[in-house]
Design an enzyme around this catalytic site. Structure first.
Site, PDB file in Angstrom:
ATOM      1  N   GLY A  23       0.802  -1.221   0.000  1.00 32.56           N
ATOM      2  CA  GLY A  23       0.000   0.000   0.000  1.00 32.56           C
ATOM      3  C   GLY A  23       0.836   1.273   0.000  1.00 32.56           C
ATOM      4  O   GLY A  23       2.023   1.268   0.324  1.00 32.56           O
ATOM      5  N   ALA A  26       1.843   2.079   3.649  1.00 36.08           N
ATOM      6  CA  ALA A  26       2.600   0.955   4.203  1.00 36.08           C
ATOM      7  C   ALA A  26       3.999   0.858   3.601  1.00 36.08           C
ATOM      8  O   ALA A  26       4.962   0.521   4.299  1.00 36.08           O
ATOM      9  CB  ALA A  26       1.839  -0.351   3.971  1.00 36.08           C
ATOM     10  N   ALA A  94      -3.519  -3.088   6.096  1.00 32.90           N
ATOM     11  CA  ALA A  94      -4.269  -3.619   4.953  1.00 32.90           C
ATOM     12  C   ALA A  94      -5.746  -3.268   5.098  1.00 32.90           C
ATOM     13  O   ALA A  94      -6.329  -3.402   6.170  1.00 32.90           O
ATOM     14  CB  ALA A  94      -4.100  -5.126   4.872  1.00 32.90           C
ATOM     15  N   TYR A 173     -18.247   3.906   2.405  1.00 29.25           N
ATOM     16  CA  TYR A 173     -16.804   3.786   2.624  1.00 29.25           C
ATOM     17  C   TYR A 173     -16.399   4.382   3.980  1.00 29.25           C
ATOM     18  O   TYR A 173     -15.714   3.718   4.775  1.00 29.25           O
ATOM     19  CB  TYR A 173     -16.017   4.418   1.484  1.00 29.25           C
ATOM     20  CG  TYR A 173     -14.510   4.334   1.688  1.00 29.25           C
ATOM     21  CD1 TYR A 173     -13.845   3.122   1.611  1.00 29.25           C
ATOM     22  CD2 TYR A 173     -13.767   5.477   1.977  1.00 29.25           C
ATOM     23  CE1 TYR A 173     -12.474   3.030   1.814  1.00 29.25           C
ATOM     24  CE2 TYR A 173     -12.392   5.398   2.184  1.00 29.25           C
ATOM     25  CZ  TYR A 173     -11.753   4.180   2.096  1.00 29.25           C
ATOM     26  OH  TYR A 173     -10.396   4.107   2.306  1.00 29.25           O
ATOM     27  N   LYS A 177     -14.893   2.426   7.538  1.00 33.41           N
ATOM     28  CA  LYS A 177     -13.733   2.838   8.328  1.00 33.41           C
ATOM     29  C   LYS A 177     -14.071   2.952   9.811  1.00 33.41           C
ATOM     30  O   LYS A 177     -13.320   2.485  10.677  1.00 33.41           O
ATOM     31  CB  LYS A 177     -13.202   4.182   7.806  1.00 33.41           C
ATOM     32  CG  LYS A 177     -12.498   4.089   6.465  1.00 33.41           C
ATOM     33  CD  LYS A 177     -11.278   3.197   6.578  1.00 33.41           C
ATOM     34  CE  LYS A 177     -10.442   3.185   5.330  1.00 33.41           C
ATOM     35  NZ  LYS A 177      -9.277   2.285   5.440  1.00 33.41           N
TER      36      LYS A 177
END
Length: 361
Positions: A23, A26, A94, A173, A177
Site C-alpha cells: 500500500g 505501508a 491492509a 466507505y 472505516k
C-alpha cells in the site's frame, strides 16, 4: 494506558509485522523500518505478483534491515498467524479501498474492512508475543458528512469525535472505516495483553514509492488533469497530510511510550479550488485545472447526473472542515510538512510515471 515494554527492540531483531505491505502508506512505513535496521514481516495478497512488491525488495537490499514476505488474505481466518510469529508490534495497514464502482456496499466494502480487522486481531489474540497493535484508520472515522463540523465546539474535529452519520446506504466507505475501528477497540478492550493505537490520517498526498499506487488523492488529481473539473469544482474542503508524515506517525505510534488511543494526522485544510490554484501556479496552463467553484445550487440540479446524490450535496458541499492535530504534535512529535508542496510533488510524480498525461483539449 499501560506503558509498552519491547524487550528486544534495542537490538532490532524482534520482527515487526506490517499488513498490506504494498500500500501507499505501508510502503513508506516499511522503508523507514528497514532503514532503521528493523526486521520486517510484511504481508501481501499474492506472492506470485512479484512486480507489486519489487520496490520493497529493492529498498530492503539497500538498507540495514531485513524483509520477509508472507502471503495473507484479510478474509481468511488464521491467514496472518504465520507472519505474526515472534512479533511484538503489529501494524495493521491492509484495508479494502473501494469508493466507487461497487455492486454491494455491505459485501464489497463494509464486511471486508470489519472482518479483515477481526481476523488480524484474532491472530493477535492467539500470538502471545504481541504487545502493541497500530491500526491505520481514517479521518473518516471522526466525521461522516462535512455538515457535522457544525456540531463541534471549536469548528474543528478532534480525536473525541466519531462518525455517527454514515451508514450502509449513505457514505458506505466512511462507514466501513468507523466500523472497522470500533471493532478494533472492542477487541482491544476485551483483553489486557496488547495495547492499541489508531492512526486517523486526512487525505494523503505526496510521492509514492511505486507507480501503481491506488488512493483517493490519485483519483482527485486525475480528475484535475483530464478536464473533468474544468467547468468548476464543488465547494468542498479536505484535510490533507503528506504520506511521509503519516508514516512517521505509524512508527511513533508503534514505539513511543507516550502514544495512546487515536490520533488525527492532518497538516491542514485545502478546498478543491485552492488545490487547483496551487497546481496552476506551479504547472501553468498545461492542464485544465479548475478555475471556478460552482455554487451548491448547481450541484443540487446536476448532482444526480454526475454521481452526487441530493443528500450528499446537501450534507457535504459548502461546509469548510478543519482538524485539530495538536495531539499528534504533542505526543508523537510530528512536524507537518507543507501540504502545498506535497500536492505539487504528488502531481509531478503522477506526471513522471505517466499516470496523468499532458492535457490535449
Amino acid at each position: 494506558m499501560r506503558q509498552l515494554k519491547l524487550k528486544n527492540m534495542n537490538t532490532k531483531t524482534t520482527p515487526i509485522l506490517v499488513t498490506g505491505a504494498t500500500g501507499y502508506i505501508a510502503s513508506w512505513v516499511i522503508k523507514q523500518l528497514l532503514e532503521k535496521g528493523h526486521t520486517v514481516h510484511a504481508t501481501v495478497r499474492d506472492l506470485n505478483k512479484k512486480k507489486s512488491f519489487a520496490h520493497l525488495e529493492k529498498i530492503a537490499n539497500q538498507s540495514s534491515g531485513s524483509l520477509q514476505l508472507f502471503q495473507a488474505n484479510l478474509l481468511e481466518s488464521g491467514s496472518f498467524d504465520q507472519a505474526m510469529q515472534g512479533c511484538e508490534v503489529v501494524l495493521h495497514m491492509a484495508s479494502p479501498f473501494v469508493v466507487t464502482n461497487y455492486k454491494d456496499a455491505v459485501k464489497d466494502i463494509i464486511e471486508p474492512a470489519v472482518l479483515g480487522t477481526e481476523n488480524v486481531l484474532n491472530s493477535v489474540n492467539s500470538t502471545e508475543s504481541v504487545k502493541r497493535v497500530v491500526v491505520t484508520s481514517s479521518i473518516a472515522s471522526t466525521y461522516g458528512d462535512a455538515i457535522d463540523i457544525r456540531q463541534t465546539a471549536n469548528n474543528e474535529f478532534d480525536e473525541s469525535h466519531w462518525n455517527t452519520s454514515s451508514s450502509e446506504t449513505h457514505q458506505p466507505y466512511p462507514y466501513s472505516k468507523v466500523m472497522a475501528e470500533r471493532k478494533a477497540w472492542d477487541m482491544q478492550k476485551a483483553q489486557t495483553r496488547w495495547d492499541l493505537v489508531c492512526i486517523n490520517p486526512a487525505l494523503v498526498l505526496g510521492p509514492s514509492l511505486t507507480p501503481s499506487t491506488q488512493s483517493g488523492s490519485v483519483e482527485v488529481l486525475q480528475q484535475f488533469a483530464n478536464g473533468m473539473t474544468l467547468a468548476g469544482v464543488p465547494p468542498m474542503w479536505n484535510g490533507i497530510v503528506d504520506v511521509r508524515d503519516v508514516a512517521d506517525a505509524h512508527l511513533q505510534a508503534a514505539f513511543n511510550p507516550k502514544a495512546e488511543n487515536r490520533y488525527i494526522i492532518s497538516g491542514g485544510t485545502l478546498s478543491l479550488l485552492e488545490m487547483g490554484k496551487i497546481l496552476r501556479q506551479h504547472f501553468g496552463n498545461k492542464f485544465p485545472f479548475p478555475r471556478n467553484q460552482l455554487p451548491k445550487a448547481a450541484f443540487k440540479l446536476l448532482g444526480p447526473f454526475i454521481g452526487f446524490s441530493k443528500s450528499f450535496v446537501e450534507l457535504n458541499m459548502g461546509y469548510p472542515i478543519y482538524f485539530n492535530a495538536d495531539k499528534s504534535k504533542k505526543d508523537l512529535g510530528i512536524h507537518y510538512r507543507n501540504i502545498e508542496t506535497s500536492l505539487v510533488e504528488h502531481f509531478q510524480q503522477l506526471l513522471d510515471d505517466g499516470v496523468v498525461k499532458k492535457y490535449i483539449p
